[in-house]
Design an enzyme around this catalytic site. Sequence first.
Site, PDB file in Angstrom:
ATOM      1  N   CYS A  91     -16.707   1.762   0.543  1.00  0.00           N
ATOM      2  CA  CYS A  91     -15.487   0.972   0.778  1.00  0.00           C
ATOM      3  C   CYS A  91     -14.986   1.105   2.208  1.00  0.00           C
ATOM      4  O   CYS A  91     -14.242   0.247   2.672  1.00  0.00           O
ATOM      5  CB  CYS A  91     -14.410   1.346  -0.232  1.00  0.00           C
ATOM      6  SG  CYS A  91     -13.961   3.091  -0.197  1.00  0.00           S
TER       7      CYS A  91
ATOM      8  N   ARG B  94     -13.867  -8.562   2.023  1.00  0.00           N
ATOM      9  CA  ARG B  94     -12.455  -8.297   1.713  1.00  0.00           C
ATOM     10  C   ARG B  94     -11.627  -9.548   2.016  1.00  0.00           C
ATOM     11  O   ARG B  94     -10.743  -9.920   1.253  1.00  0.00           O
ATOM     12  CB  ARG B  94     -11.920  -7.108   2.539  1.00  0.00           C
ATOM     13  CG  ARG B  94     -12.560  -5.741   2.252  1.00  0.00           C
ATOM     14  CD  ARG B  94     -12.310  -5.230   0.851  1.00  0.00           C
ATOM     15  NE  ARG B  94     -10.918  -5.195   0.473  1.00  0.00           N
ATOM     16  CZ  ARG B  94     -10.056  -4.207   0.772  1.00  0.00           C
ATOM     17  NH1 ARG B  94     -10.470  -3.150   1.420  1.00  0.00           N
ATOM     18  NH2 ARG B  94      -8.792  -4.262   0.377  1.00  0.00           N
TER      19      ARG B  94
ATOM     20  N   HIS C  89      -7.342   0.847  -6.598  1.00  0.00           N
ATOM     21  CA  HIS C  89      -7.582   0.007  -5.409  1.00  0.00           C
ATOM     22  C   HIS C  89      -8.251  -1.283  -5.909  1.00  0.00           C
ATOM     23  O   HIS C  89      -9.427  -1.526  -5.660  1.00  0.00           O
ATOM     24  CB  HIS C  89      -8.469   0.768  -4.417  1.00  0.00           C
ATOM     25  CG  HIS C  89      -8.475   0.205  -3.027  1.00  0.00           C
ATOM     26  ND1 HIS C  89      -7.753  -0.923  -2.658  1.00  0.00           N
ATOM     27  CD2 HIS C  89      -9.126   0.602  -1.896  1.00  0.00           C
ATOM     28  CE1 HIS C  89      -7.963  -1.174  -1.375  1.00  0.00           C
ATOM     29  NE2 HIS C  89      -8.792  -0.258  -0.906  1.00  0.00           N
TER      30      HIS C  89
ATOM     31  N   ASP D 240     -17.090   6.873  -1.632  1.00  0.00           N
ATOM     32  CA  ASP D 240     -15.777   6.764  -0.990  1.00  0.00           C
ATOM     33  C   ASP D 240     -15.524   8.121  -0.330  1.00  0.00           C
ATOM     34  O   ASP D 240     -16.245   9.096  -0.597  1.00  0.00           O
ATOM     35  CB  ASP D 240     -14.732   6.455  -2.091  1.00  0.00           C
ATOM     36  CG  ASP D 240     -13.305   6.336  -1.585  1.00  0.00           C
ATOM     37  OD1 ASP D 240     -13.094   6.192  -0.364  1.00  0.00           O
ATOM     38  OD2 ASP D 240     -12.377   6.387  -2.426  1.00  0.00           O
TER      39      ASP D 240
ATOM     40  N   GLN E 298     -10.216  -3.827  -3.573  1.00  0.00           N
ATOM     41  CA  GLN E 298     -11.498  -3.314  -3.080  1.00  0.00           C
ATOM     42  C   GLN E 298     -12.609  -3.514  -4.109  1.00  0.00           C
ATOM     43  O   GLN E 298     -13.695  -3.989  -3.787  1.00  0.00           O
ATOM     44  CB  GLN E 298     -11.352  -1.817  -2.764  1.00  0.00           C
ATOM     45  CG  GLN E 298     -12.641  -1.154  -2.320  1.00  0.00           C
ATOM     46  CD  GLN E 298     -13.061  -1.604  -0.930  1.00  0.00           C
ATOM     47  OE1 GLN E 298     -12.287  -1.542  -0.005  1.00  0.00           O
ATOM     48  NE2 GLN E 298     -14.304  -2.061  -0.781  1.00  0.00           N
TER      49      GLN E 298
ATOM     50  N   ARG F 113       0.881  -1.191   0.000  1.00  0.00           N
ATOM     51  CA  ARG F 113       0.000   0.000   0.000  1.00  0.00           C
ATOM     52  C   ARG F 113       0.903   1.221   0.000  1.00  0.00           C
ATOM     53  O   ARG F 113       1.688   1.425   0.925  1.00  0.00           O
ATOM     54  CB  ARG F 113      -0.926  -0.015   1.218  1.00  0.00           C
ATOM     55  CG  ARG F 113      -1.684   1.296   1.380  1.00  0.00           C
ATOM     56  CD  ARG F 113      -2.807   1.229   2.381  1.00  0.00           C
ATOM     57  NE  ARG F 113      -3.953   0.514   1.844  1.00  0.00           N
ATOM     58  CZ  ARG F 113      -5.216   0.691   2.259  1.00  0.00           C
ATOM     59  NH1 ARG F 113      -5.501   1.548   3.216  1.00  0.00           N
ATOM     60  NH2 ARG F 113      -6.199  -0.010   1.713  1.00  0.00           N
TER      61      ARG F 113
HETATM   62  N1   CP Z   1     -11.456   0.084   2.242  1.00  0.00           N
HETATM   63  C1   CP Z   1     -10.190  -0.022   2.668  1.00  0.00           C
HETATM   64  O1   CP Z   1      -9.245  -0.264   1.905  1.00  0.00           O
HETATM   65  O2   CP Z   1     -10.052   0.125   4.001  1.00  0.00           O
HETATM   66  P1   CP Z   1      -8.661   0.288   4.777  1.00  0.00           P
HETATM   67  O3   CP Z   1      -8.081   1.610   4.368  1.00  0.00           O
HETATM   68  O4   CP Z   1      -9.069   0.259   6.246  1.00  0.00           O
HETATM   69  O5   CP Z   1      -7.759  -0.850   4.416  1.00  0.00           O
HETATM   70  N1  NVA Z   2      -9.827   6.775  -1.803  1.00  0.00           N
HETATM   71  C1  NVA Z   2      -9.517   6.357  -0.458  1.00  0.00           C
HETATM   72  C2  NVA Z   2      -9.785   4.900  -0.288  1.00  0.00           C
HETATM   73  C3  NVA Z   2      -9.630   4.423   1.142  1.00  0.00           C
HETATM   74  C4  NVA Z   2      -9.853   2.961   1.270  1.00  0.00           C
HETATM   75  C5  NVA Z   2      -8.072   6.713  -0.129  1.00  0.00           C
HETATM   76  O1  NVA Z   2      -7.201   6.548  -0.990  1.00  0.00           O
HETATM   77  O2  NVA Z   2      -7.814   7.153   1.004  1.00  0.00           O
END
Ligand code: CP
Ligand code: NVA
Length: 321
Positions: free
Chosen positions: A280, A308, A128, A240, A131, A101
Amino acid sequence: MKHLLSLESMSRKDMDVVLQNAAVFKAQRKDAQHQPLAGQTWALIFSKSSTRTRVSFEVGIHELGGRPLFLNANDIQLGRGEPIKDSARVLGRMIHGAVIRTFAQSDVEDFAKFSGIPTINALTDDEHPCQILTDIFTYQEKRGPIQGKVVTFVGDGACNVPISWIFAAAKLGFELRIAAPKAYQPPLALLERAGASHVHSEAQSSGEIIRADFRSSGGKIVITSDLALAASGADLLYTDVWVSMGKESETAQRIQDLSGYQINAALVKLAKPDALVMHCLPAYRGKEIDEETFEAHAETVFDEAENRLHTQKAILNLLVS
Ligand code: CP
Ligand code: NVA
């Protein structure tokens, strides 16, 4: 060597395999499990916060027989400037797979290239993918095939989540409508990258509407600032956060610009009577969704969060098969 770096680069066939196997992993969770990661160590290298992605991968790797190794990017030399290609070559000699990440998509791609081990994008600024595979699995679990259905994304239409939705719509053949103010709409070049056979723009009293068709799948994408038009007759309303990780310095501006791009009771009324509402997570009440609508659809949203885990297991299994 298989990776999951983006939905842009994932084949339709691999998407179908993940979606089918997520259901199998879910149904068989309590039984003796297939353990394709037995004897393996998989690193999670995270430069951004996470609850769902981190826990679902840690538990999923464990349940598939492997050992998860969580590495906060700031605690390893990567956070002090060691190049990604050097970190990748070191880790590639010791571990069996990586879940990353981070900010730049190129970092996940470079890690995959230099490490020589299966690599998963657990969220970048661009996509993502894990997701959106989960979201589609969740939709199909509740309502059947997503092909031909209408998914309306409301909010920041230019961040990672809607971008992964664009590539999914192009490949799986559903209609994706993105409702966002002009400055928060995805760049049109993405429609071409997704393989649009035809893109055109119409001027309407409520503003410009962009429409793209994907002849090979039957998918469609509509981009508009007209929230009511986008929500009308939708099968799934989705949102989101307005402020993605890394955009915190823009918080005040984003709240002002995106105000009104919210899922609430009035918007839900415009969708189909049996429309699902998904998020999400994490959710910010009073911003992208209101408290009442969130709680009215909490069962769907938390099934989506649970899924997930099952979907990550299907992704891990795909990469080592
Ligand atoms: N939706 C999602 O990716 O959640 P987190 O940021 O908690 O992993
Ligand atoms: N668009 C958001 C998604 C979080 C799961 C971010 O990047 O923070």
